[in-house]
Scaffold this active site. Structure first.
Site, PDB file in Angstrom:
ATOM      1  N   PRO A   1      19.292  30.510 -17.188  1.00 29.07           N
ATOM      2  CA  PRO A   1      20.410  30.744 -16.262  1.00 29.07           C
ATOM      3  C   PRO A   1      21.595  29.835 -16.591  1.00 29.07           C
ATOM      4  O   PRO A   1      21.420  28.654 -16.884  1.00 29.07           O
ATOM      5  CB  PRO A   1      19.814  30.396 -14.885  1.00 29.07           C
ATOM      6  CG  PRO A   1      18.338  30.522 -15.063  1.00 29.07           C
ATOM      7  CD  PRO A   1      18.060  30.127 -16.478  1.00 29.07           C
TER       8      PRO A   1
ATOM      9  N   GLY B   1      21.011  24.952 -21.062  1.00 32.01           N
ATOM     10  CA  GLY B   1      21.128  26.199 -21.794  1.00 32.01           C
ATOM     11  C   GLY B   1      21.974  26.102 -23.048  1.00 32.01           C
ATOM     12  O   GLY B   1      21.638  26.683 -24.084  1.00 32.01           O
TER      13      GLY B   1
ATOM     14  N   ALA C   1      20.130  24.152 -25.806  1.00 29.08           N
ATOM     15  CA  ALA C   1      19.010  24.928 -26.338  1.00 29.08           C
ATOM     16  C   ALA C   1      19.470  25.827 -27.481  1.00 29.08           C
ATOM     17  O   ALA C   1      18.787  25.949 -28.511  1.00 29.08           O
ATOM     18  CB  ALA C   1      18.375  25.762 -25.232  1.00 29.08           C
TER      19      ALA C   1
ATOM     20  N   ASP D   1      18.826  15.880 -22.733  1.00 31.86           N
ATOM     21  CA  ASP D   1      18.513  17.288 -22.973  1.00 31.86           C
ATOM     22  C   ASP D   1      18.187  17.537 -24.439  1.00 31.86           C
ATOM     23  O   ASP D   1      17.264  18.299 -24.768  1.00 31.86           O
ATOM     24  CB  ASP D   1      19.692  18.176 -22.573  1.00 31.86           C
ATOM     25  CG  ASP D   1      20.046  18.028 -21.101  1.00 31.86           C
ATOM     26  OD1 ASP D   1      19.326  17.298 -20.392  1.00 31.86           O
ATOM     27  OD2 ASP D   1      21.043  18.626 -20.670  1.00 31.86           O
TER      28      ASP D   1
END
Length: 519
Positions: free
Chosen positions: A254, A261, A264, A309
């Protein structure tokens, strides 16, 4: 052929030695072997070493670029070494290491001398192998190479990763980003049909999609990663094979809810590029790969972020991270430790359907940190202390203590950032969770919350209340790497995915929001 720009960029700061990665069947005793540090500077030169003398498989070839001041040292070397057997370039290089900066530049193929042991047949075999006409190599490049990077939750300590703190983060198999690469005549970056739309059914469709998805899709992430990758290789003298590719991505993470996101997509793209161009951790150390990913987002796209992250998406699993100043200054990266993921409690995740940009949540804390405001400095130290306590709680399987630390982490964040920065919708989810006795905090920068309930019954009642308010709810499925100490080397197959999550489709568990009207 060696790119002149790469050569010049390397020798501006030192001399240059060309090397290649040896074939496993070739003995190190037949070559000069170099050892490099993380900046690709030569730290040692071995003249035809035995296998037990060095683990390096990086073979030096007889091509060197010397600066004027290094050439002048040749007279001193010859004076010190009158014996003719010592008057060879390999031994001169070994003598020069430590006196001058010598950088290595990697050949994309290999190197052989035609002569005593290498004949025409060997030469023709090598030409076939590295000219792009080798059937096996052509077949390999035509097959898509795919890599996956997972979303994450910041279990404890965030947001101190950007402030010399400590965190623990966990990969989750609910959401992921896939990137694939294959050889093509031209270099093509493929727009995603949903995230990078160029055609719309109507002006109303354009308005609705732009309002929810924004204007910045994943295509910019692919392009920025490719640009930074080329620059990284050029700066470090890594000569890339002259081949083009087609790069495309897909993601179900999302957007704008703080589940990493963007990073990634960058991580999966980096893995694809490294495998496509035959780079290994010898070319970009695993501990430094998160730094590279962060540089793509910070320097190319101006995305506010920290290292957490990128670390969890490179290392995967459940990772303890220490970003203290002393460690970062010494190693140029943090210290990262994979923790045991067995017998974890059931976490849950909830997020907004229509969130704001998660990057805005950082508020003015970075500025206050730069001004060395005491309240912020002490808060980051407290976050780090929570992380150390949480690590011990996880090792003892003390989930009650972990839940208490999660609540303390959020309370401290709320005091430092303030309600206005955190956002009313986020605080509303927090309040609902507290009414059900659940520990709860942000998994990232905002737009989502995750928590830990004391029982399955309380989590079910929490799910109902959150969905009635229009939020998306999903139990968290931890991503457990199949191989302990998972690294880039374990992502070496043509298509790399864990059996813990499906290859396509929706997230693992139903997360369709239920409104108060029952839709």
């Amino acid at each position: 052929s060696l790119p002149l720009v790469s050569c010049l960029s390397v020798i501006q700061g030192g001399d240059l030695a060309i090397y290649y990665e040896m074939d496993p069947s070739d003995p190190t005793s037949s070559r000069g072997i170099v050892e490099l540090d993380t900046s690709h500077r030569l730290t040692k030169f071995w003249e035809k070493p035995q296998p037990h003398e060095t683990a390096s498989r990086l073979a030096s070839v007889v091509f060197y670029c010397f600066r004027y001041q290094s050439v002048s040292l040749l007279v001193h070397y010859l004076t010190e070494h009158p014996n003719v057997v010592d008057r060879v370039f390999g031994k001169f290089i070994r003598w020069l290491v430590g006196r001058q900066n010598i950088y290595g530049m990697k050949l994309p193929g290999g190197f052989q001398l035609i002569g005593q042991n290498i004949g025409l047949a060997d030469y023709e075999k090598w030409v076939t192998l590295y000219s792009g006409t080798n059937p096996d190599e052509v077949s390999r490049l035509k097959r898509p190479i795919s890599h996956r990077a997972y979303a994450r939750i910041g279990l404890i300590g965030n947001p101190s990763d950007g402030f010399q703190g400590k965190t623990i983060s966990m990969s989750i198999a609910n959401f992921w980003a896939d990137v694939s690469i294959k050889a093509s005549e031209k270099l093509i970056l493929v727009p995603h049909p949903l995230n990078d739309p160029t055609e719309f059914g109507s002006l109303s469709d354009l308005h609705g999609i732009s309002r929810k998805e924004g204007y910045l899709g994943g295509l910019r992430l692919l392009q920025a990663t490719c640009k930074k990758f080329y620059q990284y290789c050029s700066d470090r003298g890594i000569a890339l094979a002259k081949r083009n590719f087609r790069l495309e991505y897909d993601t179900n993470i999302p957007r704008q809810v703080g589940l990493a996101g963007s990073s990634a997509i960058v991580v999966a793209t980096l893995r694809c590029l490294m495998q496509f161009f035959n780079l290994s951790e010898a070319d970009m150390a695993k501990a430094l790969q998160p730094n590279f990913v962060l540089s793509v987002e910070l320097e190319e796209l101006f995305i506010t972020a920290g290292l957490q992250d990128r670390v969890i998406q490179i290392y995967e699993g459940l990772v303890y991270m220490d970003f203290s100043k002393e460690i970062m200054d010494t190693y140029q990266h943090g210290l990262y430790e994979n923790l045991d993921m067995s017998d974890l409690p059931q976490f849950w995740l909830a997020y907004q359907n229509d969130p704001s940009d998660s990057g805005k949540i950082h508020s003015d804390v970075k500025l206050r940190w730069a001004k060395r405001e005491e309240e912020v400095i002490e808060a980051m130290k407290q976050f780090a202390d929570f992380t150390d306590q949480a690590k011990e709680a996880i090792q003892r399987r003390d989930w009650v203590l972990l839940a208490q630390l999660m609540d303390k982490n959020f309370s401290l964040r709320r005091r430092i950032y303030g309600d206005r920065a955190l956002g009313q919708a986020n605080l509303h989810m927090i309040e609902i969770a507290h009414r059900h006795g659940s520990a709860v905090k942000f998994p990232g920068s905002g737009g989502a919350v995750f928590g830990l309930c004391s029982s399955a019954e309380s989590m079910e009642s929490l799910r109902i209340d959150l969905q009635l308010e229009g939020y998306v709810f999903s139990p968290i499925v931890p991503f457990i790497p199949e191989v302990e100490g998972n690294s880039l080397a374990s992502h070496s197959s043509t298509s790399v995915h864990s059996t813990r999550s499906p290859r396509s489709g929706s997230p693992l568990l139903a997360d369709v929001p239920v409104t108060s009207e029952g839709s």
